[in-house]
Design an enzyme around this catalytic site. Structure first.
Site, PDB file in Angstrom:
ATOM      1  N   LYS A   9       0.829  -1.446   0.369  1.00 37.44           N
ATOM      2  CA  LYS A   9      -0.078  -0.060   0.311  1.00 37.44           C
ATOM      3  C   LYS A   9       1.227   1.344   0.129  1.00 37.44           C
ATOM      4  O   LYS A   9       1.850   0.561   0.362  1.00 37.44           O
ATOM      5  CB  LYS A   9      -0.906   0.012   0.889  1.00 37.44           C
ATOM      6  CG  LYS A   9      -1.898  -1.572   1.794  1.00 37.44           C
ATOM      7  CD  LYS A   9      -3.071  -1.578   2.208  1.00 37.44           C
ATOM      8  CE  LYS A   9      -4.012  -2.835   2.207  1.00 37.44           C
ATOM      9  NZ  LYS A   9      -4.875  -2.838   3.891  1.00 37.44           N
ATOM     10  N   TYR A  49     -12.256  -2.276  -3.586  1.00 35.09           N
ATOM     11  CA  TYR A  49     -12.867  -2.555  -2.601  1.00 35.09           C
ATOM     12  C   TYR A  49     -14.679  -2.373  -2.750  1.00 35.09           C
ATOM     13  O   TYR A  49     -14.772  -1.950  -1.147  1.00 35.09           O
ATOM     14  CB  TYR A  49     -12.589  -1.184  -1.202  1.00 35.09           C
ATOM     15  CG  TYR A  49     -10.500  -1.837  -1.086  1.00 35.09           C
ATOM     16  CD1 TYR A  49     -10.393  -2.771  -0.193  1.00 35.09           C
ATOM     17  CD2 TYR A  49     -10.130  -1.065  -1.662  1.00 35.09           C
ATOM     18  CE1 TYR A  49      -9.171  -2.846  -0.178  1.00 35.09           C
ATOM     19  CE2 TYR A  49      -8.593  -1.155  -0.822  1.00 35.09           C
ATOM     20  CZ  TYR A  49      -8.084  -2.556  -0.116  1.00 35.09           C
ATOM     21  OH  TYR A  49      -6.909  -2.560   0.489  1.00 35.09           O
ATOM     22  N   ASN A 112      -1.914   0.158   6.945  1.00 36.30           N
ATOM     23  CA  ASN A 112      -1.758  -1.472   7.230  1.00 36.30           C
ATOM     24  C   ASN A 112      -0.446  -1.554   6.394  1.00 36.30           C
ATOM     25  O   ASN A 112      -0.445  -3.621   6.399  1.00 36.30           O
ATOM     26  CB  ASN A 112      -2.729  -2.820   8.336  1.00 36.30           C
ATOM     27  CG  ASN A 112      -3.526  -2.504   7.100  1.00 36.30           C
ATOM     28  OD1 ASN A 112      -3.681  -1.882   5.392  1.00 36.30           O
ATOM     29  ND2 ASN A 112      -4.331  -3.264   6.775  1.00 36.30           N
ATOM     30  N   HIS A 115      -2.099  -5.923   1.064  1.00 38.04           N
ATOM     31  CA  HIS A 115      -2.899  -5.922   1.308  1.00 38.04           C
ATOM     32  C   HIS A 115      -3.255  -7.586   0.696  1.00 38.04           C
ATOM     33  O   HIS A 115      -2.136  -7.816   0.242  1.00 38.04           O
ATOM     34  CB  HIS A 115      -4.060  -5.755   0.422  1.00 38.04           C
ATOM     35  CG  HIS A 115      -5.021  -6.240   0.036  1.00 38.04           C
ATOM     36  ND1 HIS A 115      -6.556  -5.880   0.590  1.00 38.04           N
ATOM     37  CD2 HIS A 115      -5.280  -7.261  -1.037  1.00 38.04           C
ATOM     38  CE1 HIS A 115      -7.283  -6.815   0.296  1.00 38.04           C
ATOM     39  NE2 HIS A 115      -6.589  -7.366  -1.110  1.00 38.04           N
ATOM     40  N   GLU A 126      -9.719 -10.925  -7.397  1.00 37.34           N
ATOM     41  CA  GLU A 126      -8.604  -8.793  -7.202  1.00 37.34           C
ATOM     42  C   GLU A 126      -6.955  -8.959  -8.087  1.00 37.34           C
ATOM     43  O   GLU A 126      -6.753  -7.731  -8.910  1.00 37.34           O
ATOM     44  CB  GLU A 126      -8.170  -9.141  -6.677  1.00 37.34           C
ATOM     45  CG  GLU A 126      -9.485  -9.091  -5.092  1.00 37.34           C
ATOM     46  CD  GLU A 126      -8.499  -8.323  -3.280  1.00 37.34           C
ATOM     47  OE1 GLU A 126      -7.348  -9.486  -3.432  1.00 37.34           O
ATOM     48  OE2 GLU A 126      -9.150  -8.120  -2.933  1.00 37.34           O
TER      49      GLU A 126
HETATM   50  P1  CMP Z   1      -7.759  -5.049   4.067  1.00 33.80           P
HETATM   51  O1  CMP Z   1      -7.074  -5.801   4.124  1.00 33.80           O
HETATM   52  O2  CMP Z   1      -6.886  -3.905   2.351  1.00 33.80           O
HETATM   53  O3  CMP Z   1      -9.493  -4.492   3.680  1.00 33.80           O
HETATM   54  C1  CMP Z   1      -9.793  -3.330   3.394  1.00 33.80           C
HETATM   55  C2  CMP Z   1      -8.713  -2.262   4.790  1.00 33.80           C
HETATM   56  O4  CMP Z   1      -9.556  -1.294   4.992  1.00 33.80           O
HETATM   57  C3  CMP Z   1      -8.057  -2.928   5.317  1.00 33.80           C
HETATM   58  O5  CMP Z   1      -7.016  -3.611   4.971  1.00 33.80           O
HETATM   59  C4  CMP Z   1      -7.406  -1.283   6.618  1.00 33.80           C
HETATM   60  O6  CMP Z   1      -6.456  -0.990   5.503  1.00 33.80           O
HETATM   61  C5  CMP Z   1      -8.993  -0.627   5.705  1.00 33.80           C
HETATM   62  N1  CMP Z   1      -9.462  -1.006   7.386  1.00 33.80           N
HETATM   63  C6  CMP Z   1     -10.023   0.991   7.447  1.00 33.80           C
HETATM   64  N2  CMP Z   1     -10.603   0.806   8.917  1.00 33.80           N
HETATM   65  C7  CMP Z   1     -10.370  -0.435   8.939  1.00 33.80           C
HETATM   66  C8  CMP Z   1     -11.692  -1.578   9.731  1.00 33.80           C
HETATM   67  N3  CMP Z   1     -12.129  -0.877  10.624  1.00 33.80           N
HETATM   68  N4  CMP Z   1     -12.067  -2.198   9.806  1.00 33.80           N
HETATM   69  C9  CMP Z   1     -11.263  -3.234   8.585  1.00 33.80           C
HETATM   70  N5  CMP Z   1     -10.414  -2.209   8.103  1.00 33.80           N
HETATM   71  C10 CMP Z   1     -10.481  -1.396   8.157  1.00 33.80           C
END
Ligand code: CMP
Length: 138
Positions: A9, A49, A112, A115, A126
């Site tokens: 990311k 998403y 984070n 992904h 995806e």
């Molecule tokens: P990802 O695994 O890419 O899937 C959805 C993304 O939404 C997650 O990682 C985070 O980057 C983002 N996100 C932000 N807030 C939340 C939340 N409360 N719960 C889950 N995903 C979140």
């Protein structure tokens, strides 16, 4: 052999973690069979998403994912969806196990670093979102 989609990311790219993430995949027997750096538009991030459309974090997440370059990869190995998720750690880095990518480098639940697809169906969608058959070398 299974395939999955991985994204480094914008926060991971900005922190200079491309090599570190790739090293962890390769060290763990995961083959990278396609890879490119792209910058998504807000609409492309929304499409990616779409399953999270109704979630309160959707607008912020799609702003973040279109805020800078990302590295998208197709990974291949036996059981690679689960393997990749183990290497990444829990979505919330505070709950992620020691030694995982998110535990080591994430700064909040949204930023984070990586992904990974969460099922074979999601992986197929995806991978197809970012790569055509000619771009996958494996
Ligand atoms: P990802 O695994 O890419 O899937 C959805 C993304 O939404 C997650 O990682 C985070 O980057 C983002 N996100 C932000 N807030 C939340 C939340 N409360 N719960 C889950 N995903 C979140």
């Amino acid at each position: 052999m299974e395939r999955t989609l991985s994204i480094i990311k914008p926060d991971g790219v900005k922190q200079g973690l491309i090599g570190e993430v790739v090293r962890r995949f390769e060290k763990n027997g995961i083959r990278i069979i396609a890879m490119k750096m792209i910058r998504m538009t807000k609409n492309q991030a929304k499409g990616f998403y779409a399953v999270h459309e109704k979630r309160p974090f959707f607008d912020s997440l799609t702003d973040f994912m279109s805020s800078g370059p990302v590295v998208v990869m197709v990974l291949e190995a036996d059981d690679v969806i689960a393997k990749n998720r183990t290497l990444m750690g829990a979505t919330n880095f505070e709950e992620a196990a020691e030694g995982t990518i998110r535990r080591d480098f994430a700064t909040d639940i949204e930023k984070n670093v990586v992904h990974g697809s969460d099922s074979p169906e999601t992986a197929a969608f995806e991978i197809g979102y970012f790569f055509n058959a000619f771009e996958i070398a494996g």
